[in-house]
Design an enzyme around this catalytic site. Structure first.
Site, PDB file in Angstrom:
ATOM      1  N   LYS A  16       1.393  -0.808  -0.283  1.00 27.30           N
ATOM      2  CA  LYS A  16       0.143  -0.223   0.138  1.00 27.30           C
ATOM      3  C   LYS A  16       0.815   0.755  -0.109  1.00 27.30           C
ATOM      4  CE  LYS A  16      -4.165   2.230   2.696  1.00 27.30           C
ATOM      5  NZ  LYS A  16      -5.259   1.780   3.904  1.00 27.30           N
ATOM      6  N   SER A  48     -10.800   0.011   7.337  1.00 31.21           N
ATOM      7  CA  SER A  48      -9.946  -0.238   5.581  1.00 31.21           C
ATOM      8  C   SER A  48      -9.586  -1.282   4.717  1.00 31.21           C
ATOM      9  CB  SER A  48      -8.129   1.035   5.415  1.00 31.21           C
ATOM     10  OG  SER A  48      -9.430   2.458   5.398  1.00 31.21           O
ATOM     11  N   SER A 107      -9.286   1.996   2.719  1.00 26.22           N
ATOM     12  CA  SER A 107      -8.564   2.990   1.817  1.00 26.22           C
ATOM     13  C   SER A 107      -7.622   2.277   1.151  1.00 26.22           C
ATOM     14  CB  SER A 107      -7.415   3.695   2.348  1.00 26.22           C
ATOM     15  OG  SER A 107      -6.638   3.362   4.011  1.00 26.22           O
TER      16      SER A 107
END
Lengths: 440, 440
Positions: free
Chosen positions: B83, B177, B153
């Protein structure tokens, strides 16, 4: 207030007032601090990285910045020290570890960025216990007696501020790494409420405990940084009078560890505050608090297990045995033990906060067991009087002023409830002139 | 178990077994994943940084490493996604923020270092919601329907694994997330117990909540990473049988938000588990738990206030309004509110843990409100079914297998007590073949 004769003798707030009034330049302040460092560094060894030419250049740049009315931060032109496990983009960050001798981070830690944005600049890096966690001690010596420890792990930061080498420096506390050096070096220091300051860019040992703090030469110095960090309530600090102030004197369950220096510091503080009109009463903490130091140790080592794994798998040979043992869970900390410790602390936190109210404004408690001990390469002293507050997440401030039986500084701690930092600083501002002759 | 025809279709564990047996090279696996990415990236847009030549070179290097009997980690030669708010030293980390478009960290995050030491390598960086916290959405689209969100996210990480573009990827969770994207993309995912994995090198939003997690294509993939991270108990995972397994079905206080997809996923899971011999009973959480989602929101935004201050003072113009508002405390979160939230969570944690024992092995609960919603540039979906577990610090695992009314994946969550991660993975391993046709 005494009038210092040299800029290095000033607090950050005193220097700041003169800089704002154009009666002192950042360059003059910096050169004076550098003179002090030059005279003292061979003995005190507070700095692991320092470039005098660079510092003077930075100060000159800041002196050139145009002032618009009211637009200049009170930290403008003030040099500060940074514990060498907090990242700096313009100088190395060694963690005092042989794994990171030339380590150059790409980014400043968030705290450094906030200080820079306020117009302050990094004087240099201050020696630290390895990873602020164990292993190698700092080379720093106590400026009051070179045969003694300055405390740790924020060894260089505490000694540099206590010795007048820099007005402000940053340290960290996981057990007693920030407040104990404040006591040993005669510096002001604050460990704020946990998670009210970004830790990002500093090296973790135990996230539940790790807390950034800063040193200054007066309570107002601590306020300067609190303003830059937008501490909750700092813009509306209450006026506090010592007269009628309700002070709870907490010996804590660790009182048997108090030595002559600390017993004297506490007796003196109780006497002076009472004479100044404060209402000082003994405060016994509830019985479960007796286990908080044990719980702090378990949390620190239980969480520390994963914080050194990356170095363990990548740099095993250079990783000190202290950290290998943490990864290997040498203390056999079970999930059950760790949960006991985490949940005990969580249960005690609101109990502690509720002590404060109409009957109690602030807690007075020791900052250390006594004067700084000898053998600085072997010990940084005992965190017995600090660990509990770290685990409780509450703000603590060290107030210097007492000298122990050997003439060494011994501070006292003021503690408040979580998020009561601004009020605690307001109380400290009122209390400091009572306890610290230099602040009177 | 079905026999995949292409390496990109394999789980990490399947590919690993072949690599260990020299029946597959890391290069072949990587080329196959790159082919899949090439075919899909224009639509799915999971990656913000990817260099195919570099990935192949890395794989070749790892193929050349000599194998000594038993010495090679099961992650050797496995590519993984990261990420893009987790630091990587060999590729940029943009945080999907215009402040950091070319940001090149000097160091890998600790999790990346641990994976590298185990012989895995970074395939590339996966798109994320800005700072994993608000502001800009990722460009990523749901691989099952490009008009829908992949969740967030951890948008790119979840989509890349769900779509077979890489077998393992790392995400983070502060609200929902990590687990919500697992549900939306049909991936396995674990959010482990808080602070059992070093966060260092990832961007903070709220330290009390921020938790690293990882995605895989099977429970065994999740175990591979847990081994590298030395998860407590992972070396002695118990044998678990679904027959007699005591499952508590918790609709939670958020059940009114469950849509058709999630209602169907839960009904199916209860039915299939019961048919397989599990004892599934309804589990009502104690009443104070009804406030945990509110508390999570307060903690996230209360702590988030200080985590964006450095960008606020240094990069105000480029800082998205969402983060300016956090710094300015737009929601007027008082210390009292924040303490209420922190202490409520702390009080609920041991209550939750004590639910487990002879009468309860695992909790079954929704992973999301339903199928992934439309308008991926506006929403990543609702974290209502995730936030509570993040705040409770407990491990959760997403198990895919159900398809909603529009043919899109809807996962279910298994939750266990704090530090029960290894046992939860053992339970997930037994449960997955019951719920996921691909694992049967």
């Amino acid at each position: 207030m005494k009038s210092p004769t040299q800029p290095w003798q000033m607090s950050a707030a005193e220097a700041s007032a003169l800089i704002q009034a154009r009666a002192l330049s950042a360059e003059e302040l910096t050169r004076s601090c550098l003179d002090r460092i030059a005279a003292r560094n061979a003995d005190v060894k507070a700095w692991v990285w320092l470039d005098p030419e660079r510092a003077i250049r930075k100060a000159k740049e800041l002196d050139k910045v145009q002032i618009h009315a009211g637009a200049k931060s009170r930290l403008h032109g003030i040099p500060f020290g940074v514990k060498d496990m907090i990242d700096t983009a313009e100088m190395p960050t060694t963690n005092n570890s042989p794994i990171y001798p030339d380590n150059q981070p790409s980014h400043d830690a968030q705290v450094v960025r906030i200080m820079k944005a306020a117009g302050a600049f990094v004087m240099g890096k201050c020696d630290t216990v390895e990873f602020a966690a164990g292993g190698r001690k700092a080379l720093t010596r106590n400026p009051y007696d070179f045969a003694r420890t300055p405390g740790g792990s924020s060894s260089g930061s505490g000694a540099a501020v206590g010795d007048g080498q820099v007005p402000i420096a940053f340290g960290t506390q996981t057990g007693g790494s920030h407040i104990r050096p404040a006591s040993f070096n005669g510096a002001y220091g604050i460990k704020p409420t946990h998670n009210t300051f970004s830790w990002s860019g500093a090296r973790h040992l135990s996230p539940t405990l790790d807390t950034l703090g800063w040193y200054g030469r007066s309570v107002e110095d601590l306020v300067l940084v609190a303003e830059a960090a937008r501490m909750v309530g700092i813009d509306a600090m209450p006026d506090v009078s010592v007269k009628g102030l309700k002070v709870g004197f907490s010996r804590t369950h660790n009182w048997p560890k108090a030595e002559e220096g600390t017993v004297g510091a506490m007796e003196r503080a109780v006497r002076l505050l009472t004479e100044a009109g404060a209402i000082v009463t003994d405060l016994d903490l509830p019985e479960p608090f007796a286990d908080l130091n044990t719980a702090q140790h378990i949390v620190m080592n239980g969480e520390g297990r994963v914080q050194f794994l990356a170095d363990y798998v990548q740099n095993y040979e250079l990783l000190h045995e202290d950290f290998r043992k943490k990864v290997e869970n040498f203390e056999a900390i079970t999930p059950e033990k760790l949960l006991w410790a985490l949940d005990l602390a969580a249960a005690c936190r609101p109990v502690f906060d509720k002590l404060f109210g109409p009957e109690l404004d602030v807690i007075l408690t020791p900052s250390a067991c006594g004067e700084a001990p000898f053998k600085p390469s072997e010990t940084t002293g005992d965190p017995a009087f600090n660990s509990m507050w770290t685990l409780l997440h509450v703000p603590t401030v060290n107030i210097p002023g007492h000298l122990g039986p050997n003439g060494l500084p011994v501070g006292v701690t003021l503690a408040g409830p979580r998020f009561g930092d601004a009020r605690l600083l307001a109380i400290a501002k009122a209390v400091a002139p009572v306890l610290d002759p230099k602040a009177a």
